[in-house]
Design an enzyme around this catalytic site. Sequence first.
Site, short mmCIF file in Angstrom:
data_model
loop_
_atom_site.label_atom_id
_atom_site.label_comp_id
_atom_site.label_asym_id
_atom_site.label_seq_id
_atom_site.Cartn_x
_atom_site.Cartn_y
_atom_site.Cartn_z
N LEU A 1 0.81 -1.22 0.00
CA LEU A 1 0.00 0.00 0.00
C LEU A 1 0.85 1.27 0.00
O LEU A 1 0.32 2.37 0.12
CB LEU A 1 -0.93 0.00 1.22
CG LEU A 1 -1.95 -1.14 1.28
CD1 LEU A 1 -2.85 -0.98 2.50
CD2 LEU A 1 -2.78 -1.21 0.01
N GLY A 2 2.15 1.12 -0.14
CA GLY A 2 3.02 2.28 -0.20
C GLY A 2 3.05 2.92 -1.58
O GLY A 2 2.36 2.49 -2.50
N GLN A 3 3.88 3.94 -1.72
CA GLN A 3 3.94 4.70 -2.96
C GLN A 3 4.29 3.82 -4.15
O GLN A 3 3.66 3.89 -5.21
CB GLN A 3 4.98 5.83 -2.83
CG GLN A 3 5.09 6.70 -4.08
CD GLN A 3 6.29 7.64 -4.03
OE1 GLN A 3 7.27 7.37 -3.34
NE2 GLN A 3 6.22 8.73 -4.77
N ASP B 1 0.03 -5.96 3.50
CA ASP B 1 0.40 -4.76 4.25
C ASP B 1 -0.22 -4.88 5.63
O ASP B 1 -0.90 -5.88 5.93
CB ASP B 1 -0.08 -3.48 3.54
CG ASP B 1 0.85 -2.29 3.80
OD1 ASP B 1 1.10 -1.99 4.97
OD2 ASP B 1 1.32 -1.68 2.83
N TYR C 1 17.92 5.02 8.33
CA TYR C 1 17.36 4.42 7.11
C TYR C 1 18.48 3.93 6.20
O TYR C 1 18.44 2.80 5.71
CB TYR C 1 16.50 5.46 6.39
CG TYR C 1 16.00 5.03 5.04
CD1 TYR C 1 15.04 4.03 4.91
CD2 TYR C 1 16.46 5.64 3.86
CE1 TYR C 1 14.56 3.63 3.67
CE2 TYR C 1 15.99 5.25 2.62
CZ TYR C 1 15.04 4.24 2.52
OH TYR C 1 14.58 3.85 1.30
N ILE D 1 11.60 9.00 -6.04
CA ILE D 1 10.56 8.54 -6.96
C ILE D 1 9.41 9.54 -7.00
O ILE D 1 8.91 9.96 -5.95
CB ILE D 1 10.04 7.15 -6.56
CG1 ILE D 1 11.20 6.16 -6.42
CG2 ILE D 1 9.02 6.65 -7.57
CD1 ILE D 1 12.00 5.96 -7.69
#
Length: 486
Positions: free
Chosen positions: A166-168, A190, A297, A327
């Site tokens: 469900l992410g970008q 997800d 990260y 992105i």
Amino acid sequence: ANSSHTHHALLPFLLWPALGITSRSCMLNLVAATRLSRSLLLSSSFVPAALSTLSTNSCAGVCSSCSSFSCSSCSSSTSTSTSSFSCFSSSTSTSTSTSTSTSTSATFSHTSSSERLTPSSALNRNSTRVTTSTSTGLLSGKQQRSYAALPTPPESYPRIMITGALGQIGTELGARLRHIYGRDNVLATDVRKPFGSLSSDGPFAYADVSRYRTLERLVVEHRIDWVVHLSGILSATGEKKPQLALNVNVDGVRNVIELARVHKLRVFAPSSIAVFGPETPKDMTPDETIMRPTTVYGATKVLLELLGNYYHKIHGVDFRSIRYPGIISAETMPGGGTTDYAVEVFHDVLNSKDHHYTCWLEKDTMLPMMHMNDCLDATVALLQADSSTLSQRIYNVAGVSFTPEQLFDSIRKEIPDLSIDYKIDPVRQSIANSWPRSLNDERARADWGWKASYDINDIVRAMFTRLRQKQQEAPVVKRISPLLSD
């Protein structure tokens, strides 16, 4: 004369119920059952097992082309030496009838299970329809039934599980993979409730990537071949919640790669330009260079790369990765990354009357960027690449590099009265300063034919075109929703 002959004589009648034969069925089924019994009686000990197996199926006959006992109501087949009916597993359709007062004809439109389909034909396969015509003494005239055949892709098609769907990137990559391999072959997962096409266009399941058994159960139950691991906490959010970033990013990749070792899976897990640090060469950064990130990260992505290479070299895991740049997509809002300004600006400009945007990075901060379509093309190309052509397991991919000021100048070609001010976020600016300005992706180009399609002006035009289209669709939803709520 002996027990085997007795079995031979009685087995056709014992098989009648298992074959779905009634007193009104055609006599041809008796012939099929008799011939079936001969093949089963090669071993007398096989008879009880055969009867036990067949009693669980409700089938109508034996295929004339593939010599299998199969039909539309079950997926099981038992090899025989006779032929009477057509089935899903055969590449030839056959119509059979007799001269008795009761006749049955079945024509199945299908593709052979041994035929290798191209990815572009996956949806055609899933939309196969079956038409059955039945005429009996109980019916007046001919009754037509048309129904969708169960999708049965060839064995060469991978079954894919996407984490963080469900992410970008996941929302669009999931749709792309379903288009290529068929909706039922791509399991989206997800920890949130699905929305949009992901909730209706294919299977979806809850999956917390930090729990190994949850993931393993999905892999086993859905017979997964490939895992696309997209779950992760991004750079800016990770700095605010470092423990969450460690839990999700480290535990997730550790579990996925171990699953790949145990269950022989192919794994695609993206890395990021965040693996680089201040000591890394800034321009045309190569694949192999100094990696000393300054964010949690980035550190988790270095671990991802090291684990992937280790499991590939020591345990033979088919691990693949791309270092994603920033992105840019119109389909979903950004999720807490340093390069998110390049998406936010389009939304803010279109939704404000004064066409104003406040940028959190300095105007001359150059970073590698990429349109979502290029991102999807690169990901699918590496997923599909023959393993023997890969000289390494982690690749740079370059789209286009630009500064905020260069992006805003291109936007002014569409929105001439665009106004910009800068309110620098010290955390994000510090992160951006540690990243490369451009990437060298010559190995991706050589190994699997990578080449970007979008420059900065293409990105701007594509973003405005799609966002304006979505704005036109939005009022329709607003007009309908009050009716639905009533």
